[in-house]
Write a protein that holds these residues in place. Structure first.
Motif, PDB file in Angstrom:
ATOM      1  N   ASP A 125      24.313 -11.991  13.888  1.00  0.00           N
ATOM      2  CA  ASP A 125      23.134 -12.845  13.703  1.00  0.00           C
ATOM      3  C   ASP A 125      21.947 -12.417  14.556  1.00  0.00           C
ATOM      4  O   ASP A 125      21.144 -13.260  14.989  1.00  0.00           O
ATOM      5  CB  ASP A 125      23.483 -14.313  14.002  1.00  0.00           C
ATOM      6  CG  ASP A 125      24.610 -14.818  13.119  1.00  0.00           C
ATOM      7  OD1 ASP A 125      24.617 -14.466  11.928  1.00  0.00           O
ATOM      8  OD2 ASP A 125      25.482 -15.557  13.627  1.00  0.00           O
ATOM      9  N   CYS A 126      21.786 -11.136  14.814  1.00  0.00           N
ATOM     10  CA  CYS A 126      20.630 -10.636  15.559  1.00  0.00           C
ATOM     11  C   CYS A 126      19.487 -10.301  14.606  1.00  0.00           C
ATOM     12  O   CYS A 126      19.704 -10.036  13.423  1.00  0.00           O
ATOM     13  CB  CYS A 126      21.006  -9.395  16.371  1.00  0.00           C
ATOM     14  SG  CYS A 126      22.091  -9.733  17.775  1.00  0.00           S
ATOM     15  N   THR A 127      18.266 -10.312  15.151  1.00  0.00           N
ATOM     16  CA  THR A 127      17.074 -10.015  14.365  1.00  0.00           C
ATOM     17  C   THR A 127      16.189  -9.038  15.116  1.00  0.00           C
ATOM     18  O   THR A 127      15.889  -9.248  16.294  1.00  0.00           O
ATOM     19  CB  THR A 127      16.276 -11.289  14.058  1.00  0.00           C
ATOM     20  OG1 THR A 127      17.125 -12.245  13.422  1.00  0.00           O
ATOM     21  CG2 THR A 127      15.087 -10.989  13.163  1.00  0.00           C
ATOM     22  N   LEU A 128      15.752  -7.982  14.424  1.00  0.00           N
ATOM     23  CA  LEU A 128      14.815  -7.012  14.974  1.00  0.00           C
ATOM     24  C   LEU A 128      13.583  -6.953  14.077  1.00  0.00           C
ATOM     25  O   LEU A 128      13.699  -7.076  12.859  1.00  0.00           O
ATOM     26  CB  LEU A 128      15.440  -5.613  15.059  1.00  0.00           C
ATOM     27  CG  LEU A 128      16.211  -5.222  16.320  1.00  0.00           C
ATOM     28  CD1 LEU A 128      17.370  -6.171  16.586  1.00  0.00           C
ATOM     29  CD2 LEU A 128      16.718  -3.792  16.201  1.00  0.00           C
ATOM     30  N   TYR A 129      12.432  -6.751  14.697  1.00  0.00           N
ATOM     31  CA  TYR A 129      11.195  -6.590  13.950  1.00  0.00           C
ATOM     32  C   TYR A 129      10.702  -5.147  14.037  1.00  0.00           C
ATOM     33  O   TYR A 129      11.278  -4.326  14.748  1.00  0.00           O
ATOM     34  CB  TYR A 129      10.133  -7.560  14.470  1.00  0.00           C
ATOM     35  CG  TYR A 129      10.397  -8.990  14.067  1.00  0.00           C
ATOM     36  CD1 TYR A 129       9.846  -9.527  12.913  1.00  0.00           C
ATOM     37  CD2 TYR A 129      11.221  -9.805  14.838  1.00  0.00           C
ATOM     38  CE1 TYR A 129      10.101 -10.837  12.532  1.00  0.00           C
ATOM     39  CE2 TYR A 129      11.486 -11.109  14.471  1.00  0.00           C
ATOM     40  CZ  TYR A 129      10.922 -11.621  13.312  1.00  0.00           C
ATOM     41  OH  TYR A 129      11.197 -12.921  12.943  1.00  0.00           O
ATOM     42  N   HIS A 130       9.634  -4.843  13.312  1.00  0.00           N
ATOM     43  CA  HIS A 130       9.156  -3.471  13.206  1.00  0.00           C
ATOM     44  C   HIS A 130       8.783  -2.908  14.584  1.00  0.00           C
ATOM     45  O   HIS A 130       8.293  -3.606  15.465  1.00  0.00           O
ATOM     46  CB  HIS A 130       7.957  -3.395  12.262  1.00  0.00           C
ATOM     47  CG  HIS A 130       6.897  -4.424  12.525  1.00  0.00           C
ATOM     48  ND1 HIS A 130       7.014  -5.724  12.131  1.00  0.00           N
ATOM     49  CD2 HIS A 130       5.728  -4.341  13.165  1.00  0.00           C
ATOM     50  CE1 HIS A 130       5.952  -6.400  12.502  1.00  0.00           C
ATOM     51  NE2 HIS A 130       5.150  -5.583  13.141  1.00  0.00           N
ATOM     52  N   GLY A 131       9.009  -1.624  14.733  1.00  0.00           N
ATOM     53  CA  GLY A 131       8.637  -0.938  15.965  1.00  0.00           C
ATOM     54  C   GLY A 131       9.592  -1.116  17.122  1.00  0.00           C
ATOM     55  O   GLY A 131       9.311  -0.634  18.229  1.00  0.00           O
ATOM     56  N   VAL A 132      10.727  -1.747  16.921  1.00  0.00           N
ATOM     57  CA  VAL A 132      11.683  -1.966  18.003  1.00  0.00           C
ATOM     58  C   VAL A 132      12.472  -0.683  18.265  1.00  0.00           C
ATOM     59  O   VAL A 132      12.864   0.028  17.337  1.00  0.00           O
ATOM     60  CB  VAL A 132      12.645  -3.120  17.657  1.00  0.00           C
ATOM     61  CG1 VAL A 132      13.816  -3.173  18.636  1.00  0.00           C
ATOM     62  CG2 VAL A 132      11.894  -4.439  17.660  1.00  0.00           C
ATOM     63  N   THR A 133      12.714  -0.408  19.542  1.00  0.00           N
ATOM     64  CA  THR A 133      13.534   0.735  19.939  1.00  0.00           C
ATOM     65  C   THR A 133      14.686   0.257  20.811  1.00  0.00           C
ATOM     66  O   THR A 133      14.455  -0.418  21.826  1.00  0.00           O
ATOM     67  CB  THR A 133      12.702   1.770  20.720  1.00  0.00           C
ATOM     68  OG1 THR A 133      11.658   2.264  19.885  1.00  0.00           O
ATOM     69  CG2 THR A 133      13.568   2.935  21.162  1.00  0.00           C
ATOM     70  N   LEU A 134      15.890   0.592  20.417  1.00  0.00           N
ATOM     71  CA  LEU A 134      17.067   0.420  21.266  1.00  0.00           C
ATOM     72  C   LEU A 134      17.468   1.820  21.702  1.00  0.00           C
ATOM     73  O   LEU A 134      18.244   2.491  21.025  1.00  0.00           O
ATOM     74  CB  LEU A 134      18.196  -0.286  20.512  1.00  0.00           C
ATOM     75  CG  LEU A 134      17.861  -1.641  19.877  1.00  0.00           C
ATOM     76  CD1 LEU A 134      19.099  -2.233  19.218  1.00  0.00           C
ATOM     77  CD2 LEU A 134      17.289  -2.603  20.905  1.00  0.00           C
ATOM     78  N   GLY A 135      16.888   2.279  22.795  1.00  0.00           N
ATOM     79  CA  GLY A 135      16.981   3.684  23.172  1.00  0.00           C
ATOM     80  C   GLY A 135      17.799   3.937  24.411  1.00  0.00           C
ATOM     81  O   GLY A 135      18.140   3.022  25.168  1.00  0.00           O
ATOM     82  N   GLY A 136      18.105   5.204  24.612  1.00  0.00           N
ATOM     83  CA  GLY A 136      18.854   5.644  25.788  1.00  0.00           C
ATOM     84  C   GLY A 136      17.947   6.361  26.764  1.00  0.00           C
ATOM     85  O   GLY A 136      16.938   6.946  26.395  1.00  0.00           O
ATOM     86  N   THR A 137      18.335   6.342  28.042  1.00  0.00           N
ATOM     87  CA  THR A 137      17.537   6.980  29.088  1.00  0.00           C
ATOM     88  C   THR A 137      18.331   8.015  29.867  1.00  0.00           C
ATOM     89  O   THR A 137      17.828   8.543  30.856  1.00  0.00           O
ATOM     90  CB  THR A 137      17.009   5.920  30.072  1.00  0.00           C
ATOM     91  OG1 THR A 137      18.117   5.202  30.635  1.00  0.00           O
ATOM     92  CG2 THR A 137      16.093   4.933  29.365  1.00  0.00           C
TER      93      THR A 137
END
Length: 251
Positions: A97-109
């Motif tokens: 039940d998660c929601t993401l909108y445009h331009g979201v980044t789930l990134g690594g460092t």
């Protein structure tokens, strides 16, 4: 698999008032297309058909503008609204039940093998343009405001805004869906800190004035040094007398 796909479709109608029919959603929603293709690519990835999985993910990115690594783990009821520019890394984990909108980044460092990307709990909302970086944990029902940059873990039910992300509330939002992670007025924590400092300065000025009045009553024969009023203003060049010199280097 069919039950999960039905849950994904139901999530669209629960969180997007523009959705009208299932056929419309299936044909015109890029977030739904990207998620369906990811479900297939992820199954291929788990069965070690890595090249096929990456190829399908590349096609999905070309078709939808959404990049999801086939290794990412995504729960049911996931919804990407609008979707253009969303990036989800290989070791990212997204709860139900998660929601993401445009331009979201789930990134690594990090370049080191292993867990490099964020973990989102259940019911998390990430606003447009937000970046969640590194192996951080976002607690259940957390809200990430638009354009926030989150590099630290977030507790359950918290709301985060700003760069870097700061927690401005903990569990104060309602159970209703909050588009873009908006909760109340979402005040700027830096602006609030400045307001508190100014309020403290005004209180100090009032206390100093009271002390001066008290000293004048105790020692009326001695004059008190006048307190000059500080005027915060920027003078225009036209207001400066012509015969007055200017600082060296000014042009």
């Amino acid at each position: 698999m069919g039950g999960r796909w039905r849950s994904d479709l139901d999530a669209v109608f629960a969180r997007d008032p523009a959705a009208r029919t299932r056929l419309e959603v299936l044909l015109t929603y890029p977030g739904v297309h990207a998620l369906f293709l990811h479900r297939i690519a992820h199954a291929l990835w788990r069965h070690r058909w890595r090249l096929s999985a990456r190829s399908l993910a590349a096609f999905s990115r070309f078709w939808t503008g959404i990049e999801i690594h086939p290794g990412a783990q995504i729960g049911k009821g996931f919804f990407i609204d609008h979707g253009m520019g969303v990036v989800i890394g290989e070791t990212a984990e997204i709860g139900d039940d998660c929601t993401l909108y445009h331009g979201v980044t789930l990134g690594g460092t990090s370049w080191t093998p292993g867990k490099r990307h964020p973990t989102l709990g259940r019911g998390v909302i990430v606003g447009a343009g937000a970046k969640v970086l590194g192996p951080v944990i976002i607690g259940d029902d957390a809200r990430i405001g638009s354009n926030a940059v989150v590099v630290k873990s977030v507790p359950e039910g918290a709301t985060v805004v700003g760069i870097p992300g700061r927690v401005i509330s903990k569990g104060e939002h309602t159970d209703n869906f909050e588009a873009y992670g908006l909760t109340g007025q979402m005040p700027d924590p830096v602006a609030r800190a400045v307001e508190c400092m100014l309020e403290h300065m005004h209180r100090q000025d009032a206390e100093i004035a009271q002390l001066r009045d008290g000293l004048q009553h105790l020692q009326p024969q001695e004059g008190m040094m006048p307190v000059e009023e500080i005027v915060c203003a920027i003078e225009d060049d036209d207001d400066v007398p012509e015969n007055k010199g200017t600082r060296a280097g000014n042009t």
